[in-house]
Motif scaffolding. Structure first.
Motif, PDB file in Angstrom:
ATOM      1  N   ASP A   1       0.857  -1.191   0.000  1.00 35.39           N
ATOM      2  CA  ASP A   1       0.000   0.000   0.000  1.00 35.39           C
ATOM      3  C   ASP A   1       0.891   1.239   0.000  1.00 35.39           C
ATOM      4  O   ASP A   1       1.415   1.657   1.039  1.00 35.39           O
ATOM      5  N   LEU A   2       1.076   1.846  -1.166  1.00 40.32           N
ATOM      6  CA  LEU A   2       2.010   2.967  -1.299  1.00 40.32           C
ATOM      7  C   LEU A   2       1.556   4.200  -0.535  1.00 40.32           C
ATOM      8  O   LEU A   2       2.387   5.001  -0.087  1.00 40.32           O
ATOM      9  N   ASP A   3       0.247   4.379  -0.381  1.00 43.40           N
ATOM     10  CA  ASP A   3      -0.251   5.536   0.375  1.00 43.40           C
ATOM     11  C   ASP A   3       0.176   5.422   1.840  1.00 43.40           C
ATOM     12  O   ASP A   3       0.625   6.401   2.445  1.00 43.40           O
ATOM     13  N   VAL A   4       0.035   4.224   2.400  1.00 44.08           N
ATOM     14  CA  VAL A   4       0.452   4.008   3.789  1.00 44.08           C
ATOM     15  C   VAL A   4       1.962   4.181   3.909  1.00 44.08           C
ATOM     16  O   VAL A   4       2.456   4.834   4.838  1.00 44.08           O
ATOM     17  N   CYS A   5       2.707   3.602   2.968  1.00 48.35           N
ATOM     18  CA  CYS A   5       4.171   3.703   3.004  1.00 48.35           C
ATOM     19  C   CYS A   5       4.615   5.156   2.966  1.00 48.35           C
ATOM     20  O   CYS A   5       5.500   5.568   3.720  1.00 48.35           O
ATOM     21  N   ARG A   6       4.011   5.930   2.093  1.00 50.83           N
ATOM     22  CA  ARG A   6       4.382   7.340   1.960  1.00 50.83           C
ATOM     23  C   ARG A   6       4.034   8.121   3.229  1.00 50.83           C
ATOM     24  O   ARG A   6       4.831   8.931   3.720  1.00 50.83           O
ATOM     25  N   THR A   7       2.843   7.881   3.751  1.00 51.07           N
ATOM     26  CA  THR A   7       2.395   8.616   4.942  1.00 51.07           C
ATOM     27  C   THR A   7       3.280   8.320   6.145  1.00 51.07           C
ATOM     28  O   THR A   7       3.735   9.225   6.852  1.00 51.07           O
ATOM     29  N   VAL A   8       3.541   7.033   6.388  1.00 55.27           N
ATOM     30  CA  VAL A   8       4.313   6.631   7.563  1.00 55.27           C
ATOM     31  C   VAL A   8       5.785   6.998   7.415  1.00 55.27           C
ATOM     32  O   VAL A   8       6.429   7.429   8.380  1.00 55.27           O
ATOM     33  N   ALA A   9       6.330   6.856   6.204  1.00 57.83           N
ATOM     34  CA  ALA A   9       7.760   7.099   5.993  1.00 57.83           C
ATOM     35  C   ALA A   9       8.169   8.522   6.360  1.00 57.83           C
ATOM     36  O   ALA A   9       9.280   8.749   6.850  1.00 57.83           O
ATOM     37  N   PHE A  10       7.275   9.480   6.150  1.00 61.04           N
ATOM     38  CA  PHE A  10       7.611  10.879   6.419  1.00 61.04           C
ATOM     39  C   PHE A  10       7.060  11.367   7.750  1.00 61.04           C
ATOM     40  O   PHE A  10       6.998  12.575   7.999  1.00 61.04           O
ATOM     41  N   ASP A  11       6.679  10.442   8.600  1.00 63.99           N
ATOM     42  CA  ASP A  11       6.149  10.786   9.924  1.00 63.99           C
ATOM     43  C   ASP A  11       7.230  10.535  10.973  1.00 63.99           C
ATOM     44  O   ASP A  11       7.758   9.423  11.080  1.00 63.99           O
ATOM     45  N   GLY A  12       7.546  11.554  11.750  1.00 66.24           N
ATOM     46  CA  GLY A  12       8.558  11.418  12.793  1.00 66.24           C
ATOM     47  C   GLY A  12       8.198  10.375  13.830  1.00 66.24           C
ATOM     48  O   GLY A  12       9.087   9.809  14.482  1.00 66.24           O
ATOM     49  N   ALA A  13       6.901  10.097  13.975  1.00 63.18           N
ATOM     50  CA  ALA A  13       6.466   9.089  14.943  1.00 63.18           C
ATOM     51  C   ALA A  13       6.988   7.704  14.572  1.00 63.18           C
ATOM     52  O   ALA A  13       7.135   6.832  15.427  1.00 63.18           O
ATOM     53  N   TYR A  14       7.260   7.517  13.287  1.00 62.07           N
ATOM     54  CA  TYR A  14       7.864   6.256  12.834  1.00 62.07           C
ATOM     55  C   TYR A  14       9.382   6.389  12.703  1.00 62.07           C
ATOM     56  O   TYR A  14      10.134   5.490  13.076  1.00 62.07           O
ATOM     57  N   ALA A  15       9.831   7.525  12.178  1.00 58.18           N
ATOM     58  CA  ALA A  15      11.262   7.711  11.891  1.00 58.18           C
ATOM     59  C   ALA A  15      12.124   7.608  13.149  1.00 58.18           C
ATOM     60  O   ALA A  15      13.195   7.000  13.126  1.00 58.18           O
ATOM     61  N   VAL A  16      11.667   8.204  14.248  1.00 59.06           N
ATOM     62  CA  VAL A  16      12.464   8.190  15.479  1.00 59.06           C
ATOM     63  C   VAL A  16      12.581   6.780  16.051  1.00 59.06           C
ATOM     64  O   VAL A  16      13.684   6.309  16.339  1.00 59.06           O
ATOM     65  N   PRO A  17      11.474   6.035  16.218  1.00 62.40           N
ATOM     66  CA  PRO A  17      11.605   4.650  16.682  1.00 62.40           C
ATOM     67  C   PRO A  17      12.410   3.784  15.713  1.00 62.40           C
ATOM     68  O   PRO A  17      13.125   2.870  16.142  1.00 62.40           O
ATOM     69  N   TRP A  18      12.283   4.060  14.422  1.00 58.30           N
ATOM     70  CA  TRP A  18      13.089   3.312  13.451  1.00 58.30           C
ATOM     71  C   TRP A  18      14.575   3.491  13.742  1.00 58.30           C
ATOM     72  O   TRP A  18      15.335   2.531  13.722  1.00 58.30           O
ATOM     73  N   LEU A  19      14.971   4.723  14.037  1.00 64.52           N
ATOM     74  CA  LEU A  19      16.375   4.998  14.345  1.00 64.52           C
ATOM     75  C   LEU A  19      16.799   4.289  15.624  1.00 64.52           C
ATOM     76  O   LEU A  19      17.904   3.724  15.696  1.00 64.52           O
ATOM     77  N   TYR A  20      15.928   4.289  16.626  1.00 67.83           N
ATOM     78  CA  TYR A  20      16.225   3.565  17.865  1.00 67.83           C
ATOM     79  C   TYR A  20      16.454   2.084  17.560  1.00 67.83           C
ATOM     80  O   TYR A  20      17.382   1.461  18.098  1.00 67.83           O
ATOM     81  N   GLY A  21      15.611   1.516  16.714  1.00 69.98           N
ATOM     82  CA  GLY A  21      15.754   0.112  16.376  1.00 69.98           C
ATOM     83  C   GLY A  21      17.068  -0.185  15.680  1.00 69.98           C
ATOM     84  O   GLY A  21      17.715  -1.199  15.963  1.00 69.98           O
ATOM     85  N   VAL A  22      17.477   0.715  14.777  1.00 70.59           N
ATOM     86  CA  VAL A  22      18.751   0.532  14.076  1.00 70.59           C
ATOM     87  C   VAL A  22      19.910   0.560  15.070  1.00 70.59           C
ATOM     88  O   VAL A  22      20.832  -0.259  14.995  1.00 70.59           O
ATOM     89  N   VAL A  23      19.856   1.495  16.013  1.00 68.54           N
ATOM     90  CA  VAL A  23      20.919   1.597  17.019  1.00 68.54           C
ATOM     91  C   VAL A  23      20.976   0.327  17.863  1.00 68.54           C
ATOM     92  O   VAL A  23      22.055  -0.202  18.154  1.00 68.54           O
ATOM     93  N   VAL A  24      19.809  -0.182  18.262  1.00 67.46           N
ATOM     94  CA  VAL A  24      19.751  -1.414  19.049  1.00 67.46           C
ATOM     95  C   VAL A  24      20.384  -2.571  18.274  1.00 67.46           C
ATOM     96  O   VAL A  24      21.155  -3.365  18.832  1.00 67.46           O
ATOM     97  N   LEU A  25      20.083  -2.656  16.981  1.00 70.81           N
ATOM     98  CA  LEU A  25      20.664  -3.724  16.158  1.00 70.81           C
ATOM     99  C   LEU A  25      22.182  -3.598  16.052  1.00 70.81           C
ATOM    100  O   LEU A  25      22.903  -4.593  16.160  1.00 70.81           O
ATOM    101  N   VAL A  26      22.657  -2.375  15.829  1.00 73.80           N
ATOM    102  CA  VAL A  26      24.100  -2.155  15.703  1.00 73.80           C
ATOM    103  C   VAL A  26      24.810  -2.525  16.993  1.00 73.80           C
ATOM    104  O   VAL A  26      25.812  -3.260  16.991  1.00 73.80           O
ATOM    105  N   VAL A  27      24.285  -2.037  18.116  1.00 77.74           N
ATOM    106  CA  VAL A  27      24.901  -2.340  19.412  1.00 77.74           C
ATOM    107  C   VAL A  27      24.850  -3.839  19.671  1.00 77.74           C
ATOM    108  O   VAL A  27      25.832  -4.441  20.138  1.00 77.74           O
ATOM    109  N   GLY A  28      23.717  -4.470  19.365  1.00 77.46           N
ATOM    110  CA  GLY A  28      23.583  -5.900  19.580  1.00 77.46           C
ATOM    111  C   GLY A  28      24.597  -6.701  18.774  1.00 77.46           C
ATOM    112  O   GLY A  28      25.199  -7.652  19.277  1.00 77.46           O
ATOM    113  N   ASN A  29      24.815  -6.298  17.531  1.00 81.76           N
ATOM    114  CA  ASN A  29      25.780  -7.018  16.691  1.00 81.76           C
ATOM    115  C   ASN A  29      27.209  -6.790  17.153  1.00 81.76           C
ATOM    116  O   ASN A  29      28.050  -7.695  17.050  1.00 81.76           O
TER     117      ASN A  29
END
Length: 238
Positions: free
Chosen positions: A152-180
């Motif tokens: 669903d490209l509309d959902v992807c576009r809406t969520v991708a540019f929302d800070g409510a998703y972007a910030v937790p996404w960054l937290y998740g990336v950091v957790v993965l990097v630290v874990g590895n």
């Protein structure tokens, strides 16, 4: 948009039967070079995304293996479609470099190495960019329980540019990097390294699900869709 870091780090260990849960997950992670264990893991992470959307306190268990296999298969298709371009570039780069090396010419080898590095760098960059959106597609599939929802490209576009998703996404990336990094340091004890990797993946996936839920306005129980809270463990059935 805020993320409770302590809650995030503790989340994978909140299960009452946490030792069994981590052991099963670690075994599947160790065997994920094989197709079936990898697909089962994909299915499990779909459930973790769903749990994150409603901010479930405990990680879902490894129940209903048939359901895990089904959801994991659908999730694998979604990932492969989103990652088709990066995978194609990587394949063409490696194939082209191999062809150049076979010529045996010194100049050809030099250009081949340069092309290999440039191609793999581009493939890695695109994989990261497409990966950001891939997670949204997976989360929407986890929410809707329909393969089409993953694209669903509309959902992807809406969520991708929302800070409510972007910030937790960054937290998740950091957790993965630290874990590895931690897993690499503890790599001399194989099972411990694999356990740390799985632990980090569960925490990261949960916070990505939370970010999607926040961006989409999905509430904790009772949520706007009963299926979200009812299927945290089981998931939609085939």
């Amino acid at each position: 948009m805020g993320v409770d870091l302590e809650r995030l780090v503790r989340y994978p260990a909140n299960s009452e039967d946490w030792a069994k849960f981590l052991l099963v997950g670690s075994v599947l992670t160790a065997l994920s070079v094989l197709i079936i264990p990898a697909v089962l893991l994909f299915g499990y992470f779909v459930r973790v995304l769903r749990a994150g959307m409603v901010e479930a306190a405990e990680p879902p268990g490894f129940a209903d293996w048939r359901g895990l296999l089904y959801e994991g298969t659908v999730a694998s298709v979604i990932v492969l479609v989103y990652q088709f371009v990066p995978l194609l570039i990587a394949a063409v780069t490696i194939g082209g470099t191999a062809a150049v090396f076979l010529t045996g010419a010194d100049v050809g080898v030099g250009w081949g190495l340069a092309g290999l590095l440039a191609g793999l760098a581009l493939a890695t960059l695109l994989a990261a960019v497409f990966g950001y959106v891939t997670l949204i597609g997976l989360a929407n599939y986890a929410y809707e329980g329909d393969l089409r929802a993953g694209f669903d490209l509309d959902v992807c576009r809406t969520v991708a540019f929302d800070g409510a998703y972007a910030v937790p996404w960054l937290y998740g990336v950091v957790v993965l990097v630290v874990g590895n990094v931690v897993a690499g340091v503890l790599g001399f004890v194989p099972i411990v390294g694999v356990l740390v990797v799985f632990y980090a993946q569960v925490a990261a996936t949960w916070v990505w699900g939370k970010g999607f839920g926040d961006a989409m306005g999905i509430e904790a129980a009772p949520g706007p869709r009963a299926t979200v809270t009812e299927t945290v463990d089981r998931g939609p059935q085939p």
